[in-house]
Scaffold this motif. Structure first.
Motif, PDB file in Angstrom:
ATOM      1  N   GLN A 220      -2.925   2.282  -1.512  1.00  0.00           N
ATOM      2  CA  GLN A 220      -3.602   3.115  -2.499  1.00  0.00           C
ATOM      3  C   GLN A 220      -2.623   3.663  -3.539  1.00  0.00           C
ATOM      4  O   GLN A 220      -2.993   3.883  -4.694  1.00  0.00           O
ATOM      5  CB  GLN A 220      -4.332   4.259  -1.799  1.00  0.00           C
ATOM      6  CG  GLN A 220      -5.507   3.786  -0.957  1.00  0.00           C
ATOM      7  CD  GLN A 220      -6.275   4.915  -0.310  1.00  0.00           C
ATOM      8  OE1 GLN A 220      -6.291   6.034  -0.807  1.00  0.00           O
ATOM      9  NE2 GLN A 220      -6.929   4.625   0.810  1.00  0.00           N
ATOM     10  N   LYS A 221      -1.383   3.852  -3.153  1.00  0.00           N
ATOM     11  CA  LYS A 221      -0.379   4.410  -4.063  1.00  0.00           C
ATOM     12  C   LYS A 221       0.162   3.360  -5.029  1.00  0.00           C
ATOM     13  O   LYS A 221       0.345   3.634  -6.224  1.00  0.00           O
ATOM     14  CB  LYS A 221       0.766   5.010  -3.238  1.00  0.00           C
ATOM     15  CG  LYS A 221       1.744   5.866  -4.005  1.00  0.00           C
ATOM     16  CD  LYS A 221       2.713   6.537  -3.050  1.00  0.00           C
ATOM     17  CE  LYS A 221       3.662   7.473  -3.773  1.00  0.00           C
ATOM     18  NZ  LYS A 221       2.969   8.579  -4.458  1.00  0.00           N
ATOM     19  N   TYR A 222       0.421   2.159  -4.531  1.00  0.00           N
ATOM     20  CA  TYR A 222       1.102   1.137  -5.330  1.00  0.00           C
ATOM     21  C   TYR A 222       0.226  -0.056  -5.710  1.00  0.00           C
ATOM     22  O   TYR A 222       0.655  -0.888  -6.513  1.00  0.00           O
ATOM     23  CB  TYR A 222       2.334   0.625  -4.570  1.00  0.00           C
ATOM     24  CG  TYR A 222       3.368   1.691  -4.309  1.00  0.00           C
ATOM     25  CD1 TYR A 222       3.948   2.411  -5.357  1.00  0.00           C
ATOM     26  CD2 TYR A 222       3.781   1.994  -3.015  1.00  0.00           C
ATOM     27  CE1 TYR A 222       4.893   3.401  -5.112  1.00  0.00           C
ATOM     28  CE2 TYR A 222       4.739   2.974  -2.767  1.00  0.00           C
ATOM     29  CZ  TYR A 222       5.282   3.673  -3.821  1.00  0.00           C
ATOM     30  OH  TYR A 222       6.223   4.655  -3.581  1.00  0.00           O
ATOM     31  N   GLY A 223      -0.973  -0.159  -5.145  1.00  0.00           N
ATOM     32  CA  GLY A 223      -1.782  -1.348  -5.321  1.00  0.00           C
ATOM     33  C   GLY A 223      -1.631  -2.277  -4.129  1.00  0.00           C
ATOM     34  O   GLY A 223      -0.668  -2.167  -3.354  1.00  0.00           O
ATOM     35  N   HIS A 224      -2.558  -3.215  -3.966  1.00  0.00           N
ATOM     36  CA  HIS A 224      -2.586  -4.034  -2.752  1.00  0.00           C
ATOM     37  C   HIS A 224      -1.309  -4.826  -2.544  1.00  0.00           C
ATOM     38  O   HIS A 224      -0.600  -4.671  -1.540  1.00  0.00           O
ATOM     39  CB  HIS A 224      -3.795  -4.982  -2.783  1.00  0.00           C
ATOM     40  CG  HIS A 224      -3.863  -5.891  -1.602  1.00  0.00           C
ATOM     41  ND1 HIS A 224      -3.201  -7.112  -1.558  1.00  0.00           N
ATOM     42  CD2 HIS A 224      -4.477  -5.760  -0.404  1.00  0.00           C
ATOM     43  CE1 HIS A 224      -3.419  -7.684  -0.388  1.00  0.00           C
ATOM     44  NE2 HIS A 224      -4.189  -6.892   0.331  1.00  0.00           N
ATOM     45  N   ASP A 225      -0.979  -5.708  -3.472  1.00  0.00           N
ATOM     46  CA  ASP A 225       0.178  -6.588  -3.281  1.00  0.00           C
ATOM     47  C   ASP A 225       1.479  -5.801  -3.236  1.00  0.00           C
ATOM     48  O   ASP A 225       2.352  -6.069  -2.391  1.00  0.00           O
ATOM     49  CB  ASP A 225       0.236  -7.635  -4.400  1.00  0.00           C
ATOM     50  CG  ASP A 225      -0.917  -8.628  -4.334  1.00  0.00           C
ATOM     51  OD1 ASP A 225      -1.647  -8.620  -3.314  1.00  0.00           O
ATOM     52  OD2 ASP A 225      -1.101  -9.385  -5.300  1.00  0.00           O
ATOM     53  N   GLU A 226       1.606  -4.822  -4.147  1.00  0.00           N
ATOM     54  CA  GLU A 226       2.830  -4.036  -4.186  1.00  0.00           C
ATOM     55  C   GLU A 226       2.968  -3.168  -2.927  1.00  0.00           C
ATOM     56  O   GLU A 226       4.073  -2.950  -2.430  1.00  0.00           O
ATOM     57  CB  GLU A 226       2.844  -3.152  -5.427  1.00  0.00           C
ATOM     58  CG  GLU A 226       2.973  -3.916  -6.742  1.00  0.00           C
ATOM     59  CD  GLU A 226       1.642  -4.482  -7.224  1.00  0.00           C
ATOM     60  OE1 GLU A 226       0.616  -4.298  -6.514  1.00  0.00           O
ATOM     61  OE2 GLU A 226       1.623  -5.111  -8.289  1.00  0.00           O
ATOM     62  N   GLY A 227       1.831  -2.685  -2.403  1.00  0.00           N
ATOM     63  CA  GLY A 227       1.866  -1.884  -1.190  1.00  0.00           C
ATOM     64  C   GLY A 227       2.310  -2.682   0.020  1.00  0.00           C
ATOM     65  O   GLY A 227       3.124  -2.212   0.839  1.00  0.00           O
ATOM     66  N   ILE A 228       1.799  -3.904   0.142  1.00  0.00           N
ATOM     67  CA  ILE A 228       2.224  -4.786   1.243  1.00  0.00           C
ATOM     68  C   ILE A 228       3.710  -5.102   1.111  1.00  0.00           C
ATOM     69  O   ILE A 228       4.462  -5.071   2.096  1.00  0.00           O
ATOM     70  CB  ILE A 228       1.402  -6.092   1.253  1.00  0.00           C
ATOM     71  CG1 ILE A 228      -0.090  -5.797   1.466  1.00  0.00           C
ATOM     72  CG2 ILE A 228       1.927  -7.041   2.332  1.00  0.00           C
ATOM     73  CD1 ILE A 228      -0.468  -5.269   2.810  1.00  0.00           C
ATOM     74  N   GLN A 229       4.152  -5.377  -0.124  1.00  0.00           N
ATOM     75  CA  GLN A 229       5.563  -5.698  -0.336  1.00  0.00           C
ATOM     76  C   GLN A 229       6.442  -4.497  -0.022  1.00  0.00           C
ATOM     77  O   GLN A 229       7.547  -4.653   0.522  1.00  0.00           O
ATOM     78  CB  GLN A 229       5.795  -6.149  -1.782  1.00  0.00           C
ATOM     79  CG  GLN A 229       7.217  -6.630  -2.062  1.00  0.00           C
ATOM     80  CD  GLN A 229       7.624  -7.790  -1.179  1.00  0.00           C
ATOM     81  OE1 GLN A 229       6.895  -8.790  -1.071  1.00  0.00           O
ATOM     82  NE2 GLN A 229       8.782  -7.701  -0.519  1.00  0.00           N
ATOM     83  N   TYR A 230       5.965  -3.291  -0.358  1.00  0.00           N
ATOM     84  CA  TYR A 230       6.734  -2.097  -0.025  1.00  0.00           C
ATOM     85  C   TYR A 230       6.997  -2.033   1.480  1.00  0.00           C
ATOM     86  O   TYR A 230       8.114  -1.757   1.916  1.00  0.00           O
ATOM     87  CB  TYR A 230       6.000  -0.832  -0.479  1.00  0.00           C
ATOM     88  CG  TYR A 230       6.690   0.436  -0.016  1.00  0.00           C
ATOM     89  CD1 TYR A 230       7.674   1.032  -0.790  1.00  0.00           C
ATOM     90  CD2 TYR A 230       6.383   1.010   1.224  1.00  0.00           C
ATOM     91  CE1 TYR A 230       8.338   2.177  -0.362  1.00  0.00           C
ATOM     92  CE2 TYR A 230       7.047   2.153   1.669  1.00  0.00           C
ATOM     93  CZ  TYR A 230       8.019   2.720   0.879  1.00  0.00           C
ATOM     94  OH  TYR A 230       8.687   3.835   1.320  1.00  0.00           O
ATOM     95  N   LEU A 231       5.985  -2.301   2.293  1.00  0.00           N
ATOM     96  CA  LEU A 231       6.137  -2.224   3.746  1.00  0.00           C
ATOM     97  C   LEU A 231       7.069  -3.314   4.270  1.00  0.00           C
ATOM     98  O   LEU A 231       7.799  -3.104   5.242  1.00  0.00           O
ATOM     99  CB  LEU A 231       4.763  -2.309   4.411  1.00  0.00           C
ATOM    100  CG  LEU A 231       3.835  -1.127   4.083  1.00  0.00           C
ATOM    101  CD1 LEU A 231       2.426  -1.403   4.590  1.00  0.00           C
ATOM    102  CD2 LEU A 231       4.375   0.164   4.667  1.00  0.00           C
TER     103      LEU A 231
END
Length: 387
Positions: A220-231
């Protein structure tokens, strides 16, 4: 009255633990629920009041069933105290077992409408929403839900009700960071700094509601793809994924974990109750999310009236005000309960959180977990604890 009740509960808990052979909170998921020492039905004028007026028929029906089985995903001390108190109030034999939210979800899904417990108490709502969508929670129109502070603290269909609110953040061991000549991370992106490699603990995405909230927060903070990549990027710095969401907090004070991701009230417990004054709490500077700790009835509960009475009780000051007496310092979400002072004392603000999309979390968390685990691949397998 509250302090008197606390002393009485401590005595009852001691008798209960002796009868059960003791408990260190680490029993395997297959262990039988614990049973508090049986207490007689309330009979004198000094007894604590019922959680709501006009419920004599429900109380009578619940007493006729005579039993209640609780799965709890809050901390065990609070769970035990709440169950002891319910049993004392109504003379209903109350057994309980402490499991992570992911463990409860797995058990209820496997039992598929023939649950081994009647109610769920505590733990963040993401797993509640999954089993609600699967038709495994029993809707109930709770009378005491009228005291909830906001609609976000209840399921629209009555599948669950909120009992507390916790703020997500970081807990750091300031002594260990000073020894390494490192500053404490102040925001989510800071956690990706290679200097923190091997210093961070998080909970297991498959077993802990806390970790599920982390997934939803990043998406929710970074967007779907960017959020998965963050993790995926964060994984490079993580040393351990604990089974329970409170696992990182319990290892920060000792220095085994230098930076723990979790709910900040768990860090307060370690400071206030366990004396780890070397722990510093960090609220991420760009914003963070929160959990709503909940309670619910399982579909097919063997003791449905006792389960409904539990929900009324769980939404009463008599239950939720026990939390800070037993090391749980979350914000309370009913308007007639006294807030614990500790959370505010440490600078936490229940309103200083990002807007959280509960519907997206409810509809997609199972898919998101699969996507994260697929993206991580085999590199993280040996660090994901399940015991």
């Amino acid at each position: 009255m509250k302090k008197f009740l606390s002393l009485l509960l401590v005595m009852l808990m001691a008798l209960s633990l002796a009868a059960c052979g003791g408990n260190d909170g680490k029993q395997p998921a297959g262990d039988p629920p614990q049973q508090p020492t049986p207490a007689p039905a309330p009979a004198d004028d000094n007894q604590e009041p019922a959680p709501a007026d006009g419920m004599d028929a429900l109380i009578e029906a619940a007493r006729a069933e005579g039993e209640l089985v609780v799965y709890g995903s809050c901390e065990e001390e609070y769970l035990a105290a709440a169950c002891e108190h319910f049993q004392e109030l109504y003379g209903i034999t109350t057994t309980y077992q402490r499991l992570s939210t992911g463990e409860v979800q797995a058990k209820i899904e496997e039992e598929n409408g023939n649950p081994s417990a009647d109610v769920w108490f505590g733990g963040t709502t993401d797993p509640y929403n999954v089993v609600a969508a699967e038709g495994l929670l029993e809707p109930y129109a709770a009378e005491n839900a009228s005291h909830l502070l906001d609609a976000q603290y209840r399921d629209a269909d009555g599948n669950w009700y909120g009992i507390y609110k916790g703020i997500l953040g970081f807990m750091v061991n300031r002594d260990e960071l000073a020894r390494m000549n490192l500053e404490a991370p102040q925001d989510w992106q800071d956690l990706l700094d290679p200097r923190y490699q091997g210093l961070i603990w998080l909970s297991n995405y498959n077993t802990a509601g806390t970790a599920k909230l982390v997934i939803n927060t990043m998406i929710q903070k970074y967007g779907h793809d960017e959020g998965i990549q963050y993790l995926v990027d964060l994984d490079k710095n993580i040393e351990v994924y604990t089974k329970s969401g409170s696992g990182p907090s319990k290892n920060v004070g000792t220095g085994e974990c230098v930076i723990g991701i979790g709910f900040l009230h768990d860090g307060i417990t370690q400071i206030v109750d366990n004396g780890y004054e070397n722990i510093e709490l960090v609220i991420p500077s760009s914003g963070t999310s929160f959990e709503v700790g909940a309670t619910a009835i399982f579909k097919g509960a063997a003791h449905p009236n006792a389960a409904r009475l539990w929900i009324e009780y769980a939404l009463s000051p008599e239950c939720v005000e026990l939390a800070d007496d037993y090391g749980s310092y979350q914000f309370l979400v009913i308007d007639n309960a006294q807030q614990p002072s500790q959370a505010a004392d440490f600078g936490l603000d229940p309103n200083n959180v990002m807007k959280y999309d509960f519907e997206d979390a409810k509809n997609n968390i199972t898919k998101y977990i699969d996507e994260v685990m697929t993206a991580l691949g085999s590199a993280a397998d040996d660090r994901f604890q399940t015991e």
